[in-house]
Design a protein around this motif. Structure first.
Motif, PDB file in Angstrom:
ATOM      1  N   PHE A   1       0.843  -1.177   0.208  1.00  0.00           N
ATOM      2  CA  PHE A   1       0.097   0.009   0.181  1.00  0.00           C
ATOM      3  C   PHE A   1       1.018   1.044   0.021  1.00  0.00           C
ATOM      4  CE2 PHE A   1      -2.835  -3.104   2.025  1.00  0.00           C
ATOM      5  CZ  PHE A   1      -4.017  -3.069   1.014  1.00  0.00           C
TER       6      PHE A   1
ATOM      7  N   VAL B   1       3.560   0.432   2.853  1.00  0.00           N
ATOM      8  CA  VAL B   1       3.283  -0.631   3.860  1.00  0.00           C
ATOM      9  C   VAL B   1       3.402  -1.997   2.995  1.00  0.00           C
ATOM     10  CG1 VAL B   1       1.647  -1.856   5.502  1.00  0.00           C
ATOM     11  CG2 VAL B   1       2.065   0.766   5.414  1.00  0.00           C
TER      12      VAL B   1
ATOM     13  N   ALA C   1       1.872  -5.135   2.989  1.00  0.00           N
ATOM     14  CA  ALA C   1       0.889  -6.183   3.836  1.00  0.00           C
ATOM     15  C   ALA C   1       1.080  -7.388   3.726  1.00  0.00           C
ATOM     16  CB  ALA C   1      -0.707  -5.610   3.447  1.00  0.00           C
TER      17      ALA C   1
ATOM     18  N   PRO D   1      -1.467 -11.773  14.369  1.00  0.00           N
ATOM     19  CA  PRO D   1      -1.706 -10.443  15.039  1.00  0.00           C
ATOM     20  C   PRO D   1      -2.365  -9.393  14.178  1.00  0.00           C
ATOM     21  CG  PRO D   1       0.749 -10.945  14.727  1.00  0.00           C
ATOM     22  CD  PRO D   1      -0.084 -12.073  14.034  1.00  0.00           C
ATOM     23  N   SER D   2      -2.823  -8.587  14.830  1.00  0.00           N
ATOM     24  CA  SER D   2      -3.406  -7.340  13.955  1.00  0.00           C
ATOM     25  C   SER D   2      -2.593  -6.947  13.151  1.00  0.00           C
ATOM     26  CB  SER D   2      -4.071  -6.285  14.993  1.00  0.00           C
ATOM     27  OG  SER D   2      -4.850  -5.420  14.341  1.00  0.00           O
ATOM     28  N   GLY D   3      -3.067  -6.482  11.876  1.00  0.00           N
ATOM     29  CA  GLY D   3      -2.141  -6.062  10.792  1.00  0.00           C
ATOM     30  C   GLY D   3      -1.182  -6.933  10.069  1.00  0.00           C
ATOM     31  N   SER D   4      -1.512  -8.090  10.335  1.00  0.00           N
ATOM     32  CA  SER D   4      -0.441  -9.121   9.499  1.00  0.00           C
ATOM     33  C   SER D   4      -1.134  -9.270   8.356  1.00  0.00           C
ATOM     34  CB  SER D   4      -0.530 -10.398  10.590  1.00  0.00           C
ATOM     35  OG  SER D   4      -1.824 -10.954  10.581  1.00  0.00           O
ATOM     36  N   GLY D   5      -1.913  -8.992   7.694  1.00  0.00           N
ATOM     37  CA  GLY D   5      -2.565  -9.165   6.398  1.00  0.00           C
ATOM     38  C   GLY D   5      -3.418  -9.840   6.175  1.00  0.00           C
ATOM     39  N   LYS D   6      -4.126 -10.415   7.252  1.00  0.00           N
ATOM     40  CA  LYS D   6      -5.466 -11.546   6.869  1.00  0.00           C
ATOM     41  C   LYS D   6      -6.465 -10.850   6.105  1.00  0.00           C
ATOM     42  CE  LYS D   6      -6.163 -11.578  11.356  1.00  0.00           C
ATOM     43  NZ  LYS D   6      -5.283 -10.423  11.759  1.00  0.00           N
ATOM     44  N   SER D   7      -6.853  -9.645   6.385  1.00  0.00           N
ATOM     45  CA  SER D   7      -7.879  -8.988   5.646  1.00  0.00           C
ATOM     46  C   SER D   7      -7.607  -8.823   4.273  1.00  0.00           C
ATOM     47  CB  SER D   7      -8.614  -7.696   6.180  1.00  0.00           C
ATOM     48  OG  SER D   7      -9.046  -8.201   7.325  1.00  0.00           O
ATOM     49  N   THR D   8      -6.392  -8.491   4.024  1.00  0.00           N
ATOM     50  CA  THR D   8      -5.813  -8.104   2.738  1.00  0.00           C
ATOM     51  C   THR D   8      -5.726  -9.532   1.840  1.00  0.00           C
ATOM     52  OG1 THR D   8      -4.485  -6.513   3.801  1.00  0.00           O
ATOM     53  CG2 THR D   8      -3.813  -7.301   1.610  1.00  0.00           C
TER      54      THR D   8
ATOM     55  N   GLN E   1     -15.658  -8.586   8.030  1.00  0.00           N
ATOM     56  CA  GLN E   1     -15.068  -8.293   9.634  1.00  0.00           C
ATOM     57  C   GLN E   1     -16.397  -7.342  10.297  1.00  0.00           C
ATOM     58  OE1 GLN E   1     -11.169  -6.710   9.826  1.00  0.00           O
ATOM     59  NE2 GLN E   1     -11.255  -7.288  12.060  1.00  0.00           N
TER      60      GLN E   1
ATOM     61  N   GLU F   1     -13.134 -12.872  10.372  1.00  0.00           N
ATOM     62  CA  GLU F   1     -13.695 -12.660  11.788  1.00  0.00           C
ATOM     63  C   GLU F   1     -15.217 -12.781  12.054  1.00  0.00           C
ATOM     64  OE1 GLU F   1     -11.586 -10.322  14.386  1.00  0.00           O
ATOM     65  OE2 GLU F   1      -9.820  -9.877  12.772  1.00  0.00           O
TER      66      GLU F   1
ATOM     67  N   HIS G   1      -9.486 -14.612  15.478  1.00  0.00           N
ATOM     68  CA  HIS G   1      -8.519 -14.336  16.561  1.00  0.00           C
ATOM     69  C   HIS G   1      -8.707 -15.332  17.706  1.00  0.00           C
ATOM     70  CE1 HIS G   1      -8.015  -9.930  15.411  1.00  0.00           C
ATOM     71  NE2 HIS G   1      -6.790 -10.417  15.394  1.00  0.00           N
TER      72      HIS G   1
END
Ligand SMILES: Nc1ncnc2c1ncn2[C@@H]1O[C@H](COP(=O)(O)OP(=O)(O)OP(=O)(O)O)[C@@H](O)[C@H]1O
Ligand SMILES: [Mg+2]
Lengths: 224, 323
Positions: A11, A17, A19, A38-45, A89, A166, A199
C-alpha cells in the motif's frame, strides 16, 4: 481450488506498507481453513485479494484455474458473483433493507426470479434461526443476529467458496460457537471451501487446517 | 428496476431530509436557470411588443424629414398597385393641463382607413366608442383617449381637455374612449387618437402629413416594394420598415438581450454546480453502500444503472418543482 503464487501487496501511503510478502498458498476444494495472526498481519488483505476486491502488487491468484489478473472488470465481477460468498469483518448489512431484503440482494443482482429469491432467502434465514425476523431492519437486531443475517446473505447463492473475516469477532463466545457451528454445518452439507479469519483460538482449532500469518508472511501451515 | 426499489426508495424513506435537500438542490438549479430565462424572455417580448404595437400591421413607413409631405404624395403612393393600403399619420407630443404627469402622444390617423393597419380596442363595442362618428369627424377638437388616462384624470365623454403643444394650448373635447389593449398598452395609456385632417388644422401642418404607413399586397416582399417606392418618390423620401425606424428600441433590446444571456449563463452555471454538488454529496455518502454492492457481485453497470435511474427520478421531481 484457490492458488496463490508469489503474491505481494503493497500500500502506497505516506509510508509504504507491505501487507503481504511473497505468499504461496494452495487451498483445495472443500477444505475448511482458519487464518490467524496478529492485528495488521495481512489477513483481511489476503481475503480481499482472493475475493477479487483488490489486486496484488505482484504475483498471481487463480480460482479454479482462472487467473484473476487476466480477467476484465466485468468478468471478475461475474466470477465473484458466481463463486464467492463474503462475510465481512464488520457486518456490512445495508441498514435500510430488512433482513429478507439483505439476504435477497445477491440473488437480485444475479437476476433470479422473485419466487425463487423469496424461497431461498426464507430457507437461509430459517437455517440461521431468524425465520421469524424477516421484516426487521438490521438496527433492530442484536450483534449476533446481524452476523447471522450476513452469513445467510453470503450463503444465499450457495457459493463454492466462503470467505469469512472474523465472523465471530464482534460476538460473545457462546454466540461465536453457535455461528461457527452453522458454518461447519454448511461446509459439511454443501462441500463449500471455507476460509475463516479469526482471533479466537477455539475457532481456529476447530478447523482441519490452520494457517498463521505474521508481517505479511505465512509462518505456519498445519493440518490436523 | 428491483434494485431501485430495494435500495434507493428505502434510502429515500430513511434519509428523507437528505433526499429532500438533494432534490431541493436540483429544484433550485433548474429554477434559477428557468427563472432567469423566462424573465429575460418576457422583458424582451415586452420591448418587441411595444415596437410592434405602435407600428401595428404597418410593413413600411415613408418619411420626409421635418417638413413632411404634401397630400399629393399620399395619393401617388395609394395609386401604386403593389400597395394594399396607405394611410397618413401625424404624430404630436402634448402636455395635458391635468393632475396626471407625463406627456401624451397624439397619434393622428385617417379614422376611415387606419383600422386596417392598427388595432384599437374600443369601449362598448366598435361603433359606440364615439358618441356620434359624424360629429367626431366634423369637429376638429374631437379626441379619443384611453380608459386609464380617463380614469386618472377623472374624464368622461364630452369633457373638455386642454393640451399644451408646440403651438400653444389647444382645447379638445373627449369624444371617444379606448380600452387598454393592443396599441394603447404601448404607452401605458398615455396615448390619444384624433383625426389626421383635424390634426393638420390644430397643429398647423397645413395640408401636410408627417408620415405614411402602408401595407403591401399579399405575397409581396415589403423590401422590394420599398425599393420601388423609393425610386418612384425620388430623393428626400425614406422608405423603411417600422422595425428599422425603431432602431433605438432594437439596439437597446439587443444590448439588454446580451446582458440577459450572460446572466442566464451564470444562472445555468450556478444551477449545474448545485446539481453536480447534490449528486457528488449523495454518491460520497453512499460509497460504503456501493462497496457492499460490489462485493456482493453487482457489476459496474448495475451500480451505474442504479444511480442513473435514481438521478432520473430525482431529476424529474426536481425539475417538476423547479418549473
Ligand atoms: N487501504 C489500505 N491503505 C494502506 N494501508 C493498508 C490498507 N489496508 C490495509 N493496510 C495495511 O496493511 C496491513 C495489513 O492490514 P490488514 O487489514 O490485512 O490486517 P489484518 O490482519 O486484517 O488486521 P486485523 O486483525 O486488525 O483486522 C496493515 O498494516 C494495514 O495498515
Ligand atoms: Mg482484518
Amino acid at each position: 481450488m484457490i492458488e496463490l503464487t508469489g503474491v505481494t501487496k503493497r500500500f502506497d501511503g505516506k509510508k509504504q506498507v507491505t501487507a503481504l510478502n511473497m505468499v504461496n498458498l494452495r487451498i483445495d476444494k472443500g477444505e475448511m481453513v482458519s487464518l490467524v495472526g496478529p492485528s495488521g498481519s495481512g489477513k483481511s488483505t489476503l481475503l480481499n485479494l482472493i475475493g477479487g476486491l483488490d489486486k496484488p502488487s505482484t504475483g498471481e491468484i487463480a480460482l479454479d484455474g482462472a487467473v484473476l489478473s487476466g480477467l476484465s472488470d466485468d468478468a471478475l465481477t461475474k466470477l465473484r458473483r458466481d463463486k464467492i460468498g463474503f462475510i465481512f469483518q464488520f457486518f456490512n448489512l445495508l441498514p435500510t433493507l430488512s433482513c429478507l431484503e439483505n439476504v435477497s440482494l445477491p440473488l437480485h443482482l444475479r437476476g433470479w426470479k422473485k419466487a425463487q429469491i423469496a424461497e431461498r432467502a426464507h430457507e437461509l434465514l430459517t437455517l440461521v434461526g431468524l425465520g421469524k425476523r424477516l421484516e426487521h431492519l438490521p438496527e433492530e437486531l442484536s450483534g449476533g443476529e446481524r452476523q447471522r443475517v450476513a452469513i445467510a446473505r453470503a450463503l444465499s447463492v450457495y457459493p463454492p467458496i466462503l470467505l469469512a473475516d472474523e465472523p465471530t469477532g464482534n460476538l460473545d463466545s457462546a454466540t461465536g460457537v453457535e455461528i461457527l457451528g452453522l458454518i461447519r454445518d454448511l461446509h459439511a452439507r454443501l462441500q463449500t471451501t471455507v476460509l475463516i479469519v479469526t482471533h479466537d483460538r477455539s475457532v481456529a482449532e476447530n478447523c482441519p487446517r490452520q494457517i498463521a500469518l505474521k508481517d505479511g508472511v505465512v509462518v505456519q501451515d498445519r493440518r490436523v | 428496476m428491483i434494485l431501485l426499489r430495494l435500495i434507493s426508495w428505502q434510502y429515500v424513506r430513511k434519509h428523507l431530509l437528505r433526499s429532500l435537500l438533494t432534490i431541493a438542490g436540483i429544484v433550485l438549479g433548474v429554477a434559477v436557470f428557468v427563472g432567469m430565462h423566462t424573465a429575460n424572455q418576457s422583458v424582451l417580448t415586452a420591448f418587441t411588443n411595444t415596437v410592434d404595437r405602435i407600428a401595428g400591421a404597418t410593413q413600411l413607413q415613408i418619411t420626409a424629414g421635418e417638413a413632411g409631405f404634401e397630400e399629393e404624395i399620399l395619393e401617388r403612393v395609394q395609386g401604386v398597385p403593389e400597395v394594399r393600403v396607405a394611410v397618413p399619420v401625424i404624430e404630436a407630443v402634448a402636455m395635458p393641463e391635468t393632475r396626471a404627469k407625463g406627456n401624451l402622444l397624439i397619434l393622428a390617423v385617417d379614422m376611415t382607413g387606419d383600422r386596417s393597419l392598427r388595432e384599437y380596442a374600443l369601449e362598448d363595442g366598435d361603433d359606440s366608442f364615439i358618441e356620434d362618428p359624424l360629429v367626431f369627424l366634423a369637429q376638429p377638437d374631437s379626441i379619443m383617449i384611453t380608459r386609464e388616462f380617463a380614469a386618472e384624470n377623472g374624464l368622461k365623454a364630452n369633457d373638455a381637455l386642454t393640451l399644451r403643444s408646440m403651438d400653444g394650448p389647444k382645447r379638445f373635447v373627449v369624444r371617444g374612449i379606448m380600452k387598454s389593449s393592443g396599441l394603447t398598452s404601448a404607452f401605458g395609456g398615455n396615448l390619444a387618437i384624433m383625426d389626421v385632417y383635424a390634426a393638420q388644422k390644430v397643429f398647423g401642418r397645413g395640408r401636410r402629413f408627417d408620415r405614411i404607413d402602408l401595407a403591401v399586397q399579399e405575397g409581396l416582399r415589403p423590401e422590394e416594394v420599398g425599393k420601388r417606392l423609393e425610386q418612384l418618390l425620388g430623393a428626400g423620401y425614406q422608405v423603411e420598415s417600422p422595425s428599422s425606424r425603431g432602431k433605438q428600441f432594437e439596439s437597446l433590446s439587443s444590448v439588454y438581450g446580451m446582458l440577459a444571456n450572460i446572466t442566464s449563463l451564470f444562472a445555468l452555471f450556478i444551477g449545474m454546480f448545485i446539481i453536480y454538488n447534490s449528486f457528488a454529496i449523495a454518491v460520497t455518502q453512499r460509497r460504503s453502500e456501493i462497496g457492499i454492492l460490489r462485493a456482493l457481485g453487482a457489476t459496474r453497470g448495475q451500480i451505474q444503472g442504479l444511480f442513473l435511474a435514481e438521478s432520473a427520478v430525482g431529476g424529474r421531481w426536481g425539475r417538476g418543482w423547479g418549473y
